[in-house]
Design an enzyme around this catalytic site. Structure first.
Site, PDB file in Angstrom:
ATOM      1  N   ASP A 113       0.858  -1.181   0.000  1.00 34.72           N
ATOM      2  CA  ASP A 113       0.000   0.000   0.000  1.00 34.72           C
ATOM      3  C   ASP A 113       0.896   1.234   0.000  1.00 34.72           C
ATOM      4  O   ASP A 113       1.871   1.302   0.761  1.00 34.72           O
ATOM      5  CB  ASP A 113      -0.883   0.013   1.248  1.00 34.72           C
ATOM      6  CG  ASP A 113      -2.321   0.381   0.939  1.00 34.72           C
ATOM      7  OD1 ASP A 113      -2.513   1.353   0.195  1.00 34.72           O
ATOM      8  OD2 ASP A 113      -3.228  -0.283   1.452  1.00 34.72           O
ATOM      9  N   ASP A 221      -3.113   4.626  -2.493  1.00 37.38           N
ATOM     10  CA  ASP A 221      -4.249   5.114  -1.729  1.00 37.38           C
ATOM     11  C   ASP A 221      -4.689   6.492  -2.220  1.00 37.38           C
ATOM     12  O   ASP A 221      -3.842   7.384  -2.402  1.00 37.38           O
ATOM     13  CB  ASP A 221      -3.848   5.179  -0.250  1.00 37.38           C
ATOM     14  CG  ASP A 221      -4.986   5.530   0.663  1.00 37.38           C
ATOM     15  OD1 ASP A 221      -5.904   4.700   0.800  1.00 37.38           O
ATOM     16  OD2 ASP A 221      -4.956   6.628   1.254  1.00 37.38           O
ATOM     17  N   GLU A 283      -6.352   3.634  -6.092  1.00 41.36           N
ATOM     18  CA  GLU A 283      -7.663   3.865  -5.489  1.00 41.36           C
ATOM     19  C   GLU A 283      -8.119   5.249  -5.937  1.00 41.36           C
ATOM     20  O   GLU A 283      -7.446   6.246  -5.676  1.00 41.36           O
ATOM     21  CB  GLU A 283      -7.583   3.804  -3.966  1.00 41.36           C
ATOM     22  CG  GLU A 283      -8.941   3.991  -3.305  1.00 41.36           C
ATOM     23  CD  GLU A 283      -8.844   4.238  -1.808  1.00 41.36           C
ATOM     24  OE1 GLU A 283      -9.747   3.801  -1.078  1.00 41.36           O
ATOM     25  OE2 GLU A 283      -7.876   4.897  -1.368  1.00 41.36           O
ATOM     26  N   HIS A 356     -10.823  -3.437   3.272  1.00 41.41           N
ATOM     27  CA  HIS A 356     -10.731  -2.917   4.639  1.00 41.41           C
ATOM     28  C   HIS A 356     -11.626  -1.702   4.866  1.00 41.41           C
ATOM     29  O   HIS A 356     -11.823  -1.292   6.016  1.00 41.41           O
ATOM     30  CB  HIS A 356      -9.285  -2.542   4.949  1.00 41.41           C
ATOM     31  CG  HIS A 356      -8.771  -1.429   4.087  1.00 41.41           C
ATOM     32  ND1 HIS A 356      -8.518  -1.585   2.746  1.00 41.41           N
ATOM     33  CD2 HIS A 356      -8.490  -0.137   4.370  1.00 41.41           C
ATOM     34  CE1 HIS A 356      -8.101  -0.441   2.242  1.00 41.41           C
ATOM     35  NE2 HIS A 356      -8.083   0.456   3.196  1.00 41.41           N
ATOM     36  N   ASP A 357     -12.174  -1.133   3.797  1.00 40.05           N
ATOM     37  CA  ASP A 357     -13.049   0.040   3.912  1.00 40.05           C
ATOM     38  C   ASP A 357     -14.522  -0.296   3.701  1.00 40.05           C
ATOM     39  O   ASP A 357     -15.369   0.598   3.771  1.00 40.05           O
ATOM     40  CB  ASP A 357     -12.648   1.104   2.884  1.00 40.05           C
ATOM     41  CG  ASP A 357     -11.405   1.875   3.282  1.00 40.05           C
ATOM     42  OD1 ASP A 357     -11.118   1.973   4.488  1.00 40.05           O
ATOM     43  OD2 ASP A 357     -10.705   2.382   2.380  1.00 40.05           O
TER      44      ASP A 357
END
Length: 590
Positions: A113, A221, A283, A356-357
């Site tokens: 990430d 991200d 993302e 995870h979101d």
């Protein structure tokens, strides 16, 4: 309209060979909840080493690690204080090197990430930036004085009216220098100023450092927030007021004017010469299909694929993730199909239901009680048969569900805690209503420990877990799943193997079937090989769907989540509750 997969492959790789990731499946590890090795209740890298055989048996090709860098953990690691070290919570750089070697030995690539829209406020860059207005790194972040004619610290004196995602205004006053810094997320996550070439050079140098250590790519991200709309005089404009004094900053911060310039520069500075082996995924909240084409068209040299949000926002009411509404399947199908067609000839899709979101998909889109196995495998089948690269979030392959935590004190996520505090302060929801909202929408639903077995802490830790274990781990766990050939786990194994083996799954055309059917998601995949017909029943009642693209009398059942084929009469298939089926046309038959 029919497409030639050979042409599509040529668009993906210049040498006419499809990129390796067109046939790959990625597994996301959220390290703090994956496996604890030392009994402190937090997952770590040595815990990952213990569970690598699980990943090998599943058959995945890539592991993506959520952030493991040094961090104060204000936002569970998405606030980084040192990009070149591992947080002691998770282990050491030596531990990470061992994990990378172990995964590589088993043919699994490693993606890190990458969080470079912002850092932690405890990063040395920011410490130096805030040290004085004359600091050489002052311009590495977004600093602005109070609004003209207003005293710093007064209500509404912030440089713009932008709201942050986690904590009220997007500007925080620094008392020492008398200016505000920008943070689109937590006040402990100041935004980097990508307009400054020294910032970009430092980020690129850090990325090269990780690639040299053996990392195989990055998940970037909120990468489409790195370019802001800046006036000729350096000004930032207010957003349209949407909630009292706060404005919507998206027109000024999402897909900014220099975004593609920055991504192409990153590509030149970091990835040239080693591009073919890497995986680059961004993302991109708020991205449209047209944006996705720009990001992922190989000729533009930016990204391989992007995480879109349209399909996971479909069931959001006005209150967002804490205001979930019943899913309109027709809208979901239309959205997914739009991305399938839009990125076919120039680009690539990343496929996911959860991460995870996001809450657990079987609780959100399926039935997590009476038909947990059936709905989990149906959702997996529908997703994995699309064209794109599927992402499996840890525990998804076990059919893990939302935790349905019943006490506000059970929650840990910064977004959930902020929502609860604001709702209480303004009397908008009772505690009972808050628990209901968090129970369906909180990010903590996907962050409870992976359920390895039926022991007290689900085999995750010998200590007290950092967040509560889902009570259903007694019956829903990897040990039980592995022992049952019809389990969610083994269904995922079969889906992953099918993608590896069938070129039509990897590169075939996508055509939606019965787009207006309110309960069945059906489509065909066709190209270099026999056509596939895919159908999933998004309900607990039997549903009829006309078989298209294949003759069911001659078709092979490739994969299903019931023990036998669904009944077919006069070309109409009756799908049982939450049933999924994939049929392959027999040779010499449609």
């Amino acid at each position: 309209m029919s497409h030639d997969p050979k042409t599509a492959s040529a668009d993906i790789a210049a040498d006419d060979t499809p990129a390796w990731w067109t046939g790959a499946v990625v597994y996301q590890i959220y390290p703090r909840s994956f496996q604890d090795s030392d009994g402190d209740g937090v997952g770590d890298l040595r815990g990952v080493l213990r569970r690598i055989d699980h990943l090998v048996e599943l058959g995945v090709d890539v592991v993506w690690f959520s952030p493991i860098y040094r961090s104060p953990q204000d936002d569970n690691g998405y606030d980084i204080s040192d990009y070149r070290d591992v947080d002691p919570l998770f282990g050491t750089l030596a531990d990470l090197d061992e994990v990378i070697v172990a995964l590589h030995e088993r043919g699994i690539r490693v993606v890190m990430d990458l969080v470079v829209n912002h850092t932690s406020d405890e990063h040395p860059w920011f410490a130096e930036s805030r040290s004085s207005r004359d600091s050489p790194r002052r311009d590495w972040y977004w600093w602005r004085p109070a609004r003209e004619g207003m005293a710093a610290g007064a209500p509404g004196a912030e440089p713009t009216n932008w709201a942050s995602a986690f904590s009220g205004p997007a500007w925080e006053l620094d008392e020492a220098t008398g200016e505000y810094y920008l943070h689109l997320f937590s006040r402990k996550q100041p935004d980097l100023n990508w307009e400054n070439p020294d910032v970009r050079a430092a980020v690129y140098d850090m990325m090269r450092w990780w690639l040299d250590r053996g990392v195989d790519g990055f998940r970037m991200d909120v990468i489409n927030l790195i370019s802001k709309v800046v006036g000729a005089d350096g000004s930032l404009a207010d957003g349209v007021v949407v909630d009292g004094r706060f404005g919507d900053s998206r027109l000024q911060t999402v897909n900014g004017p220099r975004l593609h310039e920055f991504l192409q520069e990153m590509h030149r500075e970091v990835f040239e010469g080693r591009r073919e082996a890497l995986l680059l995924v961004g993302e991109t909240p708020g991205a449209t299909v047209e944006d996705g084409r720009l990001f992922t068209d190989p000729s533009r040299r930016e990204l391989d694929m992007v995480f879109t949000f349209e399909h996971v926002h479909i069931d959001h009411g006005p209150g967002g993730r804490f205001d979930l509404r019943p899913l309109d399947l027709r809208e979901l199908k239309a959205t997914m199909a739009r991305w399938q067609h839009g990125l076919f000839d120039a680009g690539w899709n990343a496929l996911y239901w959860e991460n995870h979101d996001q809450p657990r998909s079987v609780s959100r889109f399926g039935d997590d009680s009476a038909y947990r196995r059936e709905s989990a495998t149906m959702l997996a089948t529908v997703l994995h048969l699309h064209r794109g690269t599927p992402y499996v979030y840890q525990g998804e392959e076990l059919g893990m569900t939302n935790a349905h935590l019943r006490e506000l004190s059970d929650y840990r996520d910064i977004e959930s805690l902020r929502f609860a505090a604001e709702a209480r302060a303004h009397g908008r929801l009772t505690d009972e209503q808050l628990v209901e909202a968090l129970g369906s929408g909180s990010r903590d639903n996907s962050r409870t420990p992976v359920q390895w077995d039926a022991t007290a802490s689900a085999g995750f830790t010998t200590g007290t877990p950092w967040i509560g274990v889902n009570p259903n781990h007694v019956t829903v766990n990897a040990e039980v799943e592995r022992a049952d050939p019809a389990s969610v786990f083994h269904h995922y194994r079969r889906l992953i193997a099918l993608r590896h083996d069938d070129p039509v799954v990897r590169l075939g055309d996508f055509a939606l079937v019965a787009p207006d059917h309110p309960r069945v998601y059906a489509f065909t995949r066709s190209g270099e090989g026999p056509t596939l017909f895919v159908a999933g029943n998004f309900s607990g009642d039997p549903q009829n769907i006309e078989v298209d693209g294949v003759d069911p009398a001659y078709a092979e059942l490739v994969i299903g989540n019931y023990d036998d084929r669904p009944p077919v009469a006069s070309g109409v298939m009756t799908l049982r509750p939450w049933e999924a089926v994939v049929l392959r046309a027999a040779p010499h038959h449609p």
